[in-house]
Design a protein around this motif. Structure first.
Motif: not given
Length: 431
Positions: A114, A118, A140, A143
């Motif tokens: 993740a 990102s 975001l 994620i």
């Protein structure tokens, strides 16, 4: 006309015997259905609100941004939750120490992925998406949160704790309805995106509180086993995404935004209808994992053939009925989406729906838990690459319908081709 009490009695006795012989599977399926009714229901609730309240263009943007985020989420999970379910079922029989180590070690993998994704999204997003990039920033957090909720889901499933999983999901979903409605009603597209974050955050916290049997201890063996199998299955998911979902990104790149909205409207409706078949696969998956551990390949083959016949017939019947039903549902409940695009895309969405019914239970319930993820990976990647190339070529020549044609064709090849190869390999294993 006289009633037939004896006939009803016999029928009741037959149903009761069938239920008793499959009691655990039936009970787990009911709880799994309730869980997904809550979890997918709130997502579908947001989707329908957006379909009714947003313009066609903003509705297309909503689906386009979700497609991008869930493309990233696919890499954030990359099969870890499914591999976790498989190994939790095995460790629960063979190694309790590894069982307690699963959650923390799988979570570490998800956190690392993740973080990388990102950074990538923030770096590349402004260049690729332009003015749409800001909407990606809203999502975001998903994620990380979405793969983590899937990880917990895999742990609960592997332990066959379907009742507890259902209770948590239903409560969270019911509590989320009013805030979600307020956000979408008041803030439109932005509110719909923020609603996704709120729901997944509350669900993740609730699942964490509901499962305490784990240790904060690094276990390289668990990381290696789950990581290796999840990578193999993740490759299969990537291939599957290429011929099922990547076309949405292609349509967005060529600015077919309204077309995305119509396709996703049909896709979401059919996903809800396919859900029971996926749930059945997830419910029986621990049983097939145990069959594989005990090398009972004859039993796996017998059940695979039965499932194949049952779902082939059921898919054809349901697909034919829905071809006539769906337009009326859209006309009554979502009239602003009742247009020529709907009728152009519908026949090919029906083909995709039918092939998903053929594949859903067998793929999730038999292929993956019995260790055939590598077969899926090879088949799906090859098919996905061919489907992506075909979609790009057709889109350039005949427009958005080229992508839709590609979706339908590759799904048909997936459902039929993979089943033939799998059954052939099972026959060889029983010799």
């Amino acid at each position: 006309m006289q009633s037939n009490p004896r006939g009803f009695s016999k029928m009741g006795g037959f149903i009761k015997r069938q239920y008793n012989s499959h009691k655990q599977t039936a009970d787990n399926f009911i709880w799994r259905s309730l869980q997904m009714l809550g979890q997918q229901g709130i997502t579908f609730f947001i989707f329908i609100l957006c379909a009714r309240l947003l313009t066609s263009f903003n509705f297309g943007i909503y689906n386009y941004i979700l497609a991008i985020i869930f493309f990233l989420i696919m890499f954030g999970d990359f099969g870890i939750s499914t591999a976790t379910s498989k190994y939790v079922a095995e460790y629960n029989i063979t190694d309790q120490e590894k069982l307690r180590a699963v959650l923390f070690n799988s979570g570490l993998i998800i956190f690392a992925l993740a973080f990388i994704l990102s950074i990538l999204a923030v770096s590349v997003g402004p260049w690729y998406l332009g003015d749409k990039y800001v909407y990606v920033l809203y999502l975001l957090p998903l994620i990380f949160m979405s793969p983590m909720t899937s990880l917990y889901d895999g742990v609960y499933r592997g332990l066959k704790k379907f009742r507890q999983l259902a209770t948590i999901s239903m409560v969270v979903s019911i509590v989320s309805v009013l805030p979600v409605y307020f956000l979408v009603r008041s803030y439109g597209l932005t509110g719909a995106l923020i609603s996704q974050n709120i729901f997944y955050f509350v669900l993740l916290l609730s699942l964490g509180f509901g499962h305490g049997n784990f240790t904060f201890k690094l276990n390289k063996s668990v990381i290696n086993e789950i990581g290796a199998y999840s990578f193999t299955y993740g490759i299969a998911i990537l291939g599957n995404y290429l011929f099922i979902r990547f076309g949405i990104l292609i349509l967005g790149h060529y600015h077919y935004i309204a077309e995305i909205g119509t396709y996703e409207l049909l896709n979401k409706m059919f996903m809800i209808l396919v859900l029971p078949f996926t749930l059945l696969g997830q419910v029986v998956a621990p049983n097939f994992a145990e069959f594989a551990v005990r090398k009972q390949y004859g039993k796996i083959l017998e059940k695979t053939k039965k499932y194949t016949v049952y779902f082939f017939v059921l898919g054809i019947v349901l697909g034919t009925a829905l071809y006539f039903i769906i337009p009326n549902i859209v006309k009554i409940f979502i009239p602003n989406q009742y247009n020529d695009l709907l009728f152009a895309i519908l026949p090919f969405s029906i083909i995709i729906f039918v092939t998903n019914i053929w594949a859903a239970t067998v793929d999730a319930g038999i292929l993956v838990p019995t260790g055939y993820a590598k077969l899926m990976a090879k088949f799906y990647v090859l098919l996905g690459l061919c489907g992506t190339i075909l979609a790009i070529i057709l889109c350039n020549y005949i427009g958005y319908m080229g992508v839709i044609y590609s979706f339908a064709l590759t799904n048909l090849v997936m459902a039929v081709g993979l089943r033939i190869i799998f059954i052939r390999d099972l026959y060889r294993s029983t010799l």
